[in-house]
Design an enzyme around this catalytic site. Structure first.
Site, short mmCIF file in Angstrom:
data_model
loop_
_atom_site.label_atom_id
_atom_site.label_comp_id
_atom_site.label_asym_id
_atom_site.label_seq_id
_atom_site.Cartn_x
_atom_site.Cartn_y
_atom_site.Cartn_z
N TRP A 200 23.55 21.44 -22.74
CA TRP A 200 23.25 21.77 -21.34
C TRP A 200 24.38 22.65 -20.80
O TRP A 200 25.56 22.38 -21.02
CB TRP A 200 23.13 20.48 -20.50
N TRP A 478 8.88 26.06 -12.95
CA TRP A 478 8.33 24.86 -13.61
C TRP A 478 9.47 24.20 -14.38
O TRP A 478 9.88 24.67 -15.43
CB TRP A 478 7.22 25.30 -14.55
N ASP A 479 9.95 23.09 -13.86
CA ASP A 479 11.14 22.44 -14.42
C ASP A 479 10.75 21.29 -15.35
O ASP A 479 9.59 20.82 -15.37
CB ASP A 479 11.99 21.92 -13.25
N CYS A 527 11.58 26.47 -16.92
CA CYS A 527 12.93 25.93 -16.75
C CYS A 527 12.92 24.53 -17.33
O CYS A 527 11.89 23.85 -17.28
CB CYS A 527 13.25 25.89 -15.25
N ASP A 549 21.55 26.31 -16.49
CA ASP A 549 22.05 25.83 -15.20
C ASP A 549 23.47 26.30 -14.96
O ASP A 549 24.01 26.08 -13.88
CB ASP A 549 22.02 24.29 -15.16
C1 DGJ Z 1 17.32 21.70 -13.03
C2 DGJ Z 1 17.16 23.19 -12.85
O1 DGJ Z 1 17.64 23.86 -13.96
C3 DGJ Z 1 17.87 23.59 -11.57
O2 DGJ Z 1 17.84 24.99 -11.43
C4 DGJ Z 1 17.22 22.90 -10.43
O3 DGJ Z 1 15.91 23.35 -10.30
C5 DGJ Z 1 17.25 21.39 -10.63
N1 DGJ Z 1 16.74 21.01 -11.91
C6 DGJ Z 1 16.48 20.69 -9.55
O4 DGJ Z 1 16.38 19.36 -9.77
#
Ligand code: DGJ
Length: 743
Positions: A200, A478-479, A527, A549
């Site tokens: 990450w 879309w996470d 995402c 991130d």
């Molecule tokens: C993880 C994403 O990568 C971030 O950009 C953000 O959208 C957060 N989640 C929100 O919880």
């Protein structure tokens, strides 16, 4: 047609100007691999490449013969256990407990173009002339299983796309335990293996290792392709560089558990396999059913890593990504996540958006926290209805206000997840993946919805479609913020639980397909906690993805450099964020943050109201610059010139299709004192054109810039004389080179 079949020798030759791929039907009916490499003349007979010879400790198929051992023959889709002891492409468990299979050639077809793969993302053609496809049909007589191996050779670029399909035409069910998308035996091991790995916030770092006897592999067992390893691998000759030499790239168009492996045997033969991770995979195939593997793409380049990357970029940009946004420059956005996190009101959002509009931003994106009881990450996921305390006029009201400012509006979703503290979970506690009688683990206090169940996917679709139809939404982020654990579906019997990971991904693709078809003008950005699902599978639905991130400019150099190995610049989500940065707390200058983010989709991840007037003036210039050059930055031909993994400086550049404009990004991490003279040799320019360096006003021929180099020396810290600009840590420049009118 770029495929020839020689009947007498049963030899297939797939070719284009770059690549030759030659196979034959072996005497036992299996497919043998003869050659994969630079294009060579066609011939009827390449059988001399089958180096059959007796080897101590080998086992042989035919009584009285001591040459035909599958262990010593290069193959296309090998099985284990009948003289080959290497890791196979396929393993099928039969009712009697046997795993021996014997897929023998039955027939083949050669057609123009490329067929779609049911339910799966894949490269495509827009005319039959763009590619030719060979389907070889083989059969295992004992089980009745038909195996269809698909090979597509594109007319241009050293591209070969492969997949396999199994049809149970027997009477008994079987269990597919392993079904690779690609298997390839190469005749030697003189390669350096390169992978994109990390974690990450430091995804897709470039890592190299030489091949040696034994097994080298990358994989994911997390339910998504992962931050840790990207489904991509390169074999390069030790002498290959960014610009020259032989390179083979392998990319799997898949978003779930995968494995890419090289097994070097005792005779230095290298077997590459790529496909769904066989660990935790067990697909029951009843009589009459079929199973399709994902697609794997191989790119062969004689022009080093840049040549390979450019081929992948072009293919994935033009013939994997689809839809309205495929060829369009991407809107400059402002996302509120790092500006507010969960702490916002409707007015505060409009205030951020208004300032962004004043600066020239085109799209405002509302991130996490707008729905249900979502005031922190402990509640609300799954309830895709606006939180009226924060957004009294709902999403449609907020969207109206943003549109009234003259901007587009975008919204964040995490469709695959649920918090226990949500109306969705209270109504459907059985909708999550969980193993009976076992505790269920959480990630970020959230649980994974069972997307292997069509009714779950449909329930989420209905909620999302309602919001999208009621409000003016132009973009979706879309996470997906956790990995899968205790993977088990309440809807499937015990002997089908090995299917859940893959069925989940099929459910995910189904939801993407339904939403992108119903709302074709919405721009989707994938995402997953940053870049945990930055893979070709999702590129088919979402033409851009949030790369990481980590929004720090220095960290991004490595992330974006690594990402560019396989993925086009137009799909790399990259934003300018605040300093000190929220991930590494580093202070980088505003111009460097933008200079890195230009090589991507570009946007801001901060509240522009908090910037000084001087900074706002800079932001306005940056946005103007991006609008002027984004077509070239996102869709030009990209070259890596200096690697952040090898030193203090990174340089990359992009050249317009007509070669009249080039943009060079130059970045230096730490400043030095009284530094040496430096030049960078550029690439891809027209040698006969004179280019004006917009920064300095100097003019040079393309060949000068490519062979002599662009001078990048500067007055590094120490004694700065006259009006020379002092340099600094984390410095950078964009050189704009434009073909001058007169030559
Ligand atoms: C993880 C994403 O990568 C971030 O950009 C953000 O959208 C957060 N989640 C929100 O919880």
């Amino acid at each position: 047609m770029n495929i020839v079949y020689h009947q007498r020798t049963k030899t297939f030759h797939l070719y284009n100007d770059t690549l030759s791929y030659i196979m034959c039907v072996l005497e036992n009916g299996h497919l043998g691999q003869l050659y994969c490499g630079r294009a060579i003349h066609d011939k009827e007979d390449f059988s001399y490449l089958l180096e059959k010879m007796p080897r101590p400790m080998s086992s042989y198929l035919y009584e009285g013969d001591r040459t035909f051992s599958l262990e010593n023959i290069k193959q296309e889709y090998p099985v284990y256990g009948s003289t080959d002891y290497r890791h196979p492409a396929v393993e099928i468990l039969q009712e009697n407990g046997s795993r021996i299979m014997d897929f023998q050639y039955e027939s083949h077809t050669i057609t123009g173009g490329k067929p779609a793969l049911a339910g799966l993302p894949a490269t495509y053609t827009e005319s039959d002339e763009e590619a030719a496809t060979l389907q070889v049909t083989l059969r295992d007589k004992v089980t009745g299983i038909r195996l269809e191996l698909l090979y597509t050779v594109f007319a241009e670029g050293g591209i070969l796309a492969r997949s396999a399909r199994f049809v149970n035409e027997g009477t008994a069910p079987v269990h597919i335990l392993n079904a690779m998308s690609l298997s390839l035996d190469l005749p030697d091991k003189d390669y350096v293996w390169m992978q994109l790995s990390g974690a990450w916030a430091r995804e897709r770092h470039v890592k190299n290792r030489p091949l040696e006897q034994g097994i080298l592999a990358i994989d994911s067992m997390r339910g998504h392709s992962s931050h840790h390893h990207n489904p991509f691998m390169v074999l390069k000759r030790p002498s290959a560089t960014e610009d020259s030499g032989t390179v083979l790239g392998f990319s799997l168009i898949y978003s779930g558990n995968f494995r890419i492996q090289a097994e070097v045997d005792t005779y230095d033969v290298t077997r590459i396999t790529a496909g769904i991770n066989p660990s935790c995979f067990d697909w029951k195939l009843e009589a009459g059913e079929s199973f399709q593997t994902p697609e794997a793409v191989m790119v062969y380049s004689e022009e080093g890593l840049n040549g390979m990357s450019q081929t992948f970029h072009h293919l994935y940009q033009k013939r994997l990504a689809r839809g309205y946004w495929r060829d369009r420059p991407r809107p400059i956005l402002n996302n509120n996540w790092e500006a507010t996190y969960f702490d916002f009101t409707e007015d505060r959002l409009v205030e951020i958006a208004s300032k962004a509009k004043e600066c020239g931003v085109e799209l405002f994106v509302l991130d996490d926290g707008w729905f249900g009881a979502r005031c922190s990450d402990r509640a609300g996921l799954g309830d895709w209805v606006a939180n009226r305390d924060r957004l009294p006029q709902g999403i449609s009201g907020l969207a109206e206000r943003i549109e009234a400012l003259g901007m587009k509006f975008g919204l964040w979703f995490e469709p695959e997840m649920v918090n226990k503290d949500s109306d969705l979970f209270r109504a459907h506690p059985d909708w999550i993946l969980q193993t009976p009688d076992r505790s269920v683990s959480h990630g970020r206090y959230q649980y994974v919805l069972d997307f292997s169940r069509p009714e779950v996917v449909d329930g989420i679709y209905q909620m999302m479609a309602k919001i999208l139809s009621e409000s003016k939404i132009s973009y979706i982020k879309w996470d997906m913020n956790r990995s899968i654990t205790e993977c088990y579906s309440a809807a499937l019997p015990g002997d089908r639980q090995g299917e859940v990971f893959h069925r989940y991904i099929l459910g995910l693709y189904d939801l993407y397909e339904r939403l992108t078809s119903a709302f074709p003008h919405i721009l989707f950005e994938s995402c997953a906690s940053g870049g945990a699902r930055f893979d070709p599978g999702l590129l088919y639905y979402a033409p851009q993805g949030w790369a990481s991130d980590d929004s720090d400019a220095v960290e991004r150099l490595k992330i974006q450099y690594g990402t560019s190995m396989c993925y086009p610049i137009s799909c790399i989500g990259s934003h300018v964020s605040v300093a000190p940065n929220h991930q590494v707390f580093r202070n980088t200058p505003l111009h460097t943050r933008a200079n890195v983010a230009y090589f991507g989709t570009f946007g801001y991840e901060l509240d522009l109201n908090k910037l000084t007037d001087e900074e706002i003036a800079q932001v306005k210039e940056q946005i103007q610059f991006m609008k002027e050059y984004r077509k070239i930055l996102q869709f030009g031909t990209f070259y890596r010139l200096k690697s952040p993994f090898e030193g203090n400086e990174t340089v990359w550049m992009t050249v317009s299709e007509d070669k009249k404009t080039a943009l060079v990004g130059w970045y230096r991490v730490l400043n030095g004192v009284n530094m040496p003279y430096t030049r960078v040799r550029l690439q891809g320019l027209d040698p006969d054109l004179v280019y004006e360096n917009v920064l300095s006003g100097t003019r040079h021929y393309g060949d000068e810039l490519m062979h002599v180099g662009l001078i990048t020396s500067d007055a590094t810290s120490g004694e700065v004389v006259g009006d020379a600009k002092p340099s600094m840590d984390f410095d950078s420049r964009i050189y704009v080179l434009k073909a001058a009118d007169e030559q």
